[in-house]
Design a protein around this motif. Structure first.
Motif, PDB file in Angstrom:
ATOM      1  N   SER A  28       0.789  -1.382  -0.038  1.00 21.11           N
ATOM      2  CA  SER A  28      -0.056   0.112   0.005  1.00 21.11           C
ATOM      3  C   SER A  28       0.837   1.349  -0.102  1.00 21.11           C
ATOM      4  N   GLY A  36      -1.913   2.268  -2.017  1.00 25.69           N
ATOM      5  CA  GLY A  36      -3.473   2.672  -1.707  1.00 25.69           C
ATOM      6  C   GLY A  36      -4.190   1.512  -1.473  1.00 25.69           C
ATOM      7  N   LEU A 145      -6.560   3.850  -5.512  1.00 25.16           N
ATOM      8  CA  LEU A 145      -6.548   5.403  -4.992  1.00 25.16           C
ATOM      9  C   LEU A 145      -7.731   6.183  -5.181  1.00 25.16           C
TER      10      LEU A 145
END
Length: 146
Positions: A28, A36, A145
């Motif tokens: 992430s 994300g 995202l």
């Protein structure tokens, strides 16, 4: 469970050994392909894949997962060695164990996507697609995202 131990680096498919919080943080925050991504998605991807953890002195420092039907195809994903352990050959050892895994033999197609590690994977027989005009995809690079 498949385990190998070369020098101090050990590769295992034992899911109970995986450091999921570390895997999540790396994917992430540090990967180029999953920035994300949520913890829930990482956990689900691990649950539904053949996963390989790379360990030094019991600490996980590498990861790879394979999505497969164990009969005809496999896709290698989320391969990484954490930055402070790169350059020591651990990625090569990890990929060697993946490619030698008994459940991944005799597959018609084994794929992966890489932006910058072509020479690593070429050592294990990966090449550009033989028939790129037959490959299609739906690609959403920034899906995590949104």
């Amino acid at each position: 469970m498949h385990t190998t131990n070369d020098s101090n680096f050990q590769v295992s498919t034992d899911r109970t050994r995986l450091d999921v919080p570390m895997i999540y943080r790396y994917l992430s925050e540090n990967s180029t392909w999953a920035v994300g991504i949520s913890l829930t998605v990482v956990e689900r991807s691990i649950e539904n894949s053949l996963c390989f953890g790379g360990y030094l002195d019991g600490r996980q420092v590498a990861f790879a997962r394979v999505v497969t039907d164990y009969a005809t195809f496999a896709n290698l994903c989320d391969v990484f060695v954490i930055p402070e352990y790169r350059g020591r050959g651990y990625a090569k050892q990890l990929i060697r164990v993946v490619m030698e895994h008994p459940s991944l033999q005799g597959l018609r197609r084994f794929t992966l996507n890489t932006a910058d590690s072509h020479s690593l994977y070429a050592r294990f027989g990966f090449t550009p697609p033989k028939c790129p005009d037959t490959i299609m995809e739906r690609y959403s690079p920034n899906i995590y995202l949104t």
